[in-house]
Enzyme design. Structure first.
Site, mmCIF file in Angstrom:
data_model
loop_
_atom_site.group_PDB
_atom_site.id
_atom_site.type_symbol
_atom_site.label_atom_id
_atom_site.label_comp_id
_atom_site.label_asym_id
_atom_site.label_seq_id
_atom_site.Cartn_x
_atom_site.Cartn_y
_atom_site.Cartn_z
ATOM 1 C CG ASP A 93 42.025 -33.763 26.486
ATOM 2 O OD1 ASP A 93 42.126 -34.840 27.093
ATOM 3 O OD2 ASP A 93 42.849 -32.832 26.581
ATOM 4 N NE ARG A 94 44.965 -37.186 27.286
ATOM 5 C CZ ARG A 94 45.987 -36.911 28.091
ATOM 6 N NH1 ARG A 94 46.877 -37.849 28.367
ATOM 7 N NH2 ARG A 94 46.134 -35.705 28.597
ATOM 8 N N PRO A 95 41.500 -40.379 23.445
ATOM 9 C CG PRO A 95 41.978 -41.300 21.363
ATOM 10 C CD PRO A 95 42.348 -40.160 22.264
ATOM 11 C CB CYS A 105 31.281 -44.731 36.099
ATOM 12 S SG CYS A 105 32.250 -44.368 34.605
ATOM 13 C CG ASN A 106 26.040 -44.316 32.296
ATOM 14 O OD1 ASN A 106 25.084 -45.049 32.050
ATOM 15 N ND2 ASN A 106 25.932 -43.266 33.104
ATOM 16 C CB THR A 107 32.658 -44.630 30.585
ATOM 17 O OG1 THR A 107 32.086 -43.441 30.017
ATOM 18 C CG2 THR A 107 33.827 -45.079 29.726
ATOM 19 C CB ALA A 108 32.910 -48.144 34.671
ATOM 20 C CE LYS A 166 35.878 -35.799 33.539
ATOM 21 N NZ LYS A 166 35.560 -36.616 34.714
ATOM 22 C CB CYS A 208 27.874 -38.942 31.210
ATOM 23 S SG CYS A 208 29.437 -38.379 31.923
#
Length: 227
Positions: free
Chosen positions: A51-53, A82-85, A161, A191
């Site tokens: 919920d945050r940057p 982990c795709n974001t990583a 989560k 994701c």
């Protein structure tokens, strides 16, 4: 020995390990306990909040620290489900002396050639980085994205989560899927948290699961090291 840098998010770890085990059975017929590879699994907490940057400096530091710790255990290569990583892939790889598989490259390999209209589902940082969109567009595929779809994905990831999420998250997914399926001929699950829901649903259009693609490559790479 396989190194798995996991925990991003925590509920994505066990589905990924299950997929690695499944591919050991599919790719080389593992059946007895002794047939499976040595794996070092490090669950690495990171400062990710749905919920945050993201604080990219803190996020990158946490992942690199985890990767270096994992390398010191004697692994031959690392898989990071982990795709974001992978937004920080180059910096992570530079900090290591062993290779790290690239989840985006492995996922793109599995996309069927006839697919022309793709939807990529991932965190805000993954989508904003365009790590999938650049490759897809280079392959002549249209990438369809709507802001309210991203908001729905954000809600879905945040809900996954939480404890006892399945009924709620499946309802969120169904609403999102009904709209996406009218516009796309393929969905890319970018994701690994989404496996908590997508592993339990049916889809009329193909869903390319980045977690499964990385698991397949993990086992293939392990076999290459054995030969």
């Amino acid at each position: 020995m396989i190194g798995i840098l996991a925990g991003m998010g925590p509920k994505s770890t066990s589905p990924f390990i299950d997929k690695v085990i499944d591919y050991c059975q599919k790719l080389y017929g593992a059946s007895n306990d002794i047939d499976y590879p040595h794996m070092m699994i490090y669950s690495c907490p990171t400062p990710f909040y749905a919920d945050r940057p993201i604080d990219h400096d803190e996020m990158k530091k946490a992942i690199i620290d985890g990767a270096v710790k994992l390398e010191k255990t004697g692994v031959d290569f690392i898989a990071l489900p982990c795709n974001t990583a992978h937004v920080y892939y180059e910096e992570i790889q530079q900090a290591l002396s062993v290779p790290m598989l690239h989840i985006v490259e492995e996922t793109i390999k599995e996309i069927p050639h006839p697919a022309k209209k793709a939807v990529v589902l991932g965190t805000e940082p993954t989508i904003q980085s365009a790590i999938y969109q650049k490759v897809l567009k280079g392959n002549g595929q249209e990438v369809i994205h709507k802001d309210h779809w991203q908001q729905a994905v954000n809600q879905l990831i945040a809900a996954i989560k939480q404890p006892n999420h399945m009924q709620h998250t499946q309802a969120l997914w169904q609403t999102l899927y009904e709209e996406i399926s009218q516009h796309a001929d393929i969905i890319i699950s970018a994701c690994t948290d989404l496996n908590a829901v997508l592993d339990h649903i049916q889809s009329e259009i193909p869903i390319i699961d980045s977690s499964a693609c990385l698991a397949k490559s993990t086992v293939s790479t392990y076999l290459a090291y054995q030969s």
